[in-house]
Design a protein around this motif. Structure first.
Motif, PDB file in Angstrom:
ATOM      1  N   SER A  17       9.771  -2.032   1.547  1.00 29.84           N
ATOM      2  CA  SER A  17      10.044  -3.417   1.144  1.00 29.84           C
ATOM      3  C   SER A  17      10.195  -4.309   2.366  1.00 29.84           C
ATOM      4  CB  SER A  17      11.323  -3.496   0.298  1.00 29.84           C
ATOM      5  OG  SER A  17      11.113  -2.964  -0.980  1.00 29.84           O
ATOM      6  N   GLY A  18      10.696  -3.746   3.454  1.00 31.12           N
ATOM      7  CA  GLY A  18      10.873  -4.514   4.678  1.00 31.12           C
ATOM      8  C   GLY A  18       9.566  -5.010   5.244  1.00 31.12           C
ATOM      9  N   ASP A  19       8.551  -4.145   5.260  1.00 33.42           N
ATOM     10  CA  ASP A  19       7.282  -4.568   5.854  1.00 33.42           C
ATOM     11  C   ASP A  19       6.559  -5.592   4.984  1.00 33.42           C
ATOM     12  OD1 ASP A  19       6.496  -2.891   3.847  1.00 33.42           O
ATOM     13  OD2 ASP A  19       5.118  -1.696   5.040  1.00 33.42           O
ATOM     14  N   THR A  20       6.643  -5.438   3.653  1.00 35.20           N
ATOM     15  CA  THR A  20       5.978  -6.425   2.801  1.00 35.20           C
ATOM     16  C   THR A  20       6.727  -7.760   2.820  1.00 35.20           C
ATOM     17  OG1 THR A  20       7.140  -5.470   0.892  1.00 35.20           O
ATOM     18  CG2 THR A  20       4.860  -4.767   1.267  1.00 35.20           C
ATOM     19  N   ALA A  21       8.039  -7.729   3.080  1.00 29.99           N
ATOM     20  CA  ALA A  21       8.785  -8.980   3.236  1.00 29.99           C
ATOM     21  C   ALA A  21       8.270  -9.742   4.451  1.00 29.99           C
ATOM     22  CB  ALA A  21      10.273  -8.693   3.385  1.00 29.99           C
TER      23      ALA A  21
END
Length: 483
Positions: free
Chosen positions: A335-339
């Protein structure tokens, strides 16, 4: 267990019945051409199979939200079950579906563009900066959490910054690569892993028969510090991703740019949110047992990640416990990278800057990662730094959901006949009251320690009333102008 089972059934019925109603209201048209075909660029606009998009959307919006958020929300008692079920069906899934479909109909545009179209140019400019900052905070939270878990469980002798650098380097790669090269290939696997973790807990329910609180036992606040943590609005801030989350709508344009048929929207957007509600319900039920009077251990002072380890190590063999912890870590990382990818797209949309050349992606991404790194150092250097960032992230996340719900409500008021806009007007008013009163009621996070709580609720109610009046006055003015 009866309340838990009924809640699962209600979530399924919500998808089958209410989800279908919302789809018909929007008017999904399988014959309409989608941005993935007429704007294909091989980077962000890339057609993908529906099942793959669904799993990526589910993983993107989930992260550790339906795990850690649901665990901490379970401290408030069985009222958490009600919020997860009815929040998911009538607020979160409606928010996710309509925001995603509005983006799909508008060239896969980013969320601030939707805000600007329906709430005005001033809101659009504010939301551009606000959302980029929120995406950076999400990136910080989802670097910090997996780095801490990895260091504590697997490499206690390492300097935690080793994991921070490794995760950040991965984020850079995932943010810059075309969406089908890395995210599209391995994220469905992590999506299955996240679902498998939840299924393993259900098996543990059957095997160990834990005493999960029932709804008829009462809705009283069971939080260990109930005096300073009233159910309203604290529980509704704690349980975000398991009921409604503004972050979700920032991820929807990523998937809207990969869909090839509007009919895919209900399983991808509405369905992914219901799936997340199921995951949140399972983790909340497990945590409710450990927070209860018959818990075999003392959970006092344990945060979300610590409770994950406690639940996993209490019920599972060592191998499965390790897999569970790794699953939580992967959920955070993915989720961090897509954020941060969303932050890149928001900035590029604002600048009207093509993202097809790699140098253009680097030009936008490097400043975003530098700011992320600075905030991350603060969150790790100060013992209370992460807590501060998490509190602001949680409130900002729900504030974003509130803005998005109002934009959707304006869209429905303008484009659909009758009073159908009430399906989002009610959640809009409710979330306005939640976010409007939070800062004046929260004991540590806001001004709750300085003003009487009744006054805090009154201020929240006044804010909600003012926003409601503005909505109807603006709507009436537009109707008069068009007439």
């Amino acid at each position: 267990m009866i309340t838990f089972c009924i809640s699962l059934v209600l979530l399924l019925l919500g998808y089958l019945i209410y989800g279908k109603l919302v789809e018909r209201l929007f008017g999904a048209d399988p014959k309409k051409e989608t941005p993935a075909t007429y704007m294909a660029d091989g980077v962000d606009y890339v057609p993908m199979k529906p099942w793959r998009i669904y799993l990526i959307q589910f993983l993107n919006i989930a992260g550790v939200g339906p795990i850690c958020g649901a665990i901490m929300g379970a401290q408030f008692g069985t009222s958490s079950f009600l919020w997860i079920v009815f929040g998911s069906i009538f607020a979160g899934a409606v928010h996710d579906y309509l925001a995603g479909m509005m983006s799909l109909r508008d060239k896969g545009c980013s969320l601030p563009e939707i805000h600007g179209k329906y709430l005005g140019n001033g809101i659009k400019q504010f939301m551009r900066g606000f959302m980029v900052l929120l995406m950076i905070l999400v990136g910080v939270v989802f670097v910090n959490t997996p780095a801490v878990l990895l260091n504590a469980n697997f490499t206690p002798n390492w300097n935690i910054y080793v994991w921070v650098v490794i995760i950040l380097l991965y984020y850079i790669i995932a943010t810059l690569l075309p969406i089908d090269k890395l995210i599209g290939r391995i994220y469905p696997v992590f999506g299955f892993l996240l679902l498998g973790m939840a299924l393993a807990i259900v098996v543990a329910f059957i095997a160990y028969r834990p005493e999960i609180p029932e709804l008829w036992s009462g809705l009283q606040n069971r939080h260990p510090d109930a005096e300073h943590n009233p159910i309203f609005p604290m529980m509704f801030i704690s349980i975000a991703c398991g009921a409604i989350s503004g972050f979700h709508a920032t991820q929807s344009p990523l998937m809207a740019r990969c869909m090839t048929n509007e009919k895919q929207g209900r399983p991808i957007f509405y369905g992914a949110m219901i799936t997340e509600g199921v995951v949140a319900l399972i983790w909340a039920a497990a945590a409710a047992y450990f927070f209860g009077p018959n818990s075999p251990v003392d959970p006092t002072g344990k945060g979300g990640p610590a409770m994950v380890s406690l639940i996993a190590n209490s019920w599972f063999p060592q191998v499965i416990a390790v897999i569970t912890i790794l699953g939580v870590i992967s959920a955070a990382v993915t989720s961090g990278d897509t954020a941060l990818r969303s932050a890149r797209l928001i900035v590029s949309d604002f600048m009207h800057y093509s993202q097809k050349p790699i140098k253009n992606r680097l030009f936008v991404a490097i400043p975003i990662f530098l700011v992320t790194a600075v905030i991350l150092v603060y969150s790790l250097a100060d013992a209370k730094g992460f807590d501060v960032i998490w509190r602001y992230f949680a409130w900002a996340n729900q504030l974003l959901a509130t803005f998005t719900l109002w934009a959707i409500t304006v869209y429905l008021r303008q484009n659909k006949k009758g009073a159908w806009y009430f399906i989002t007007l009610v959640p809009s008013l409710f979330m306005t009251m939640v976010t409007g009163s939070f800062l004046f009621v929260a004991y540590k996070e806001g001004l709750g320690s300085m003003i009487p709580r009744p006054l805090g609720y009154t201020i929240g109610a006044v804010i909600t009333l003012i926003v409601c009046v503005i909505f109807f006055l603006k709507s009436k003015k537009k109707e008069t102008t068009e007439a």
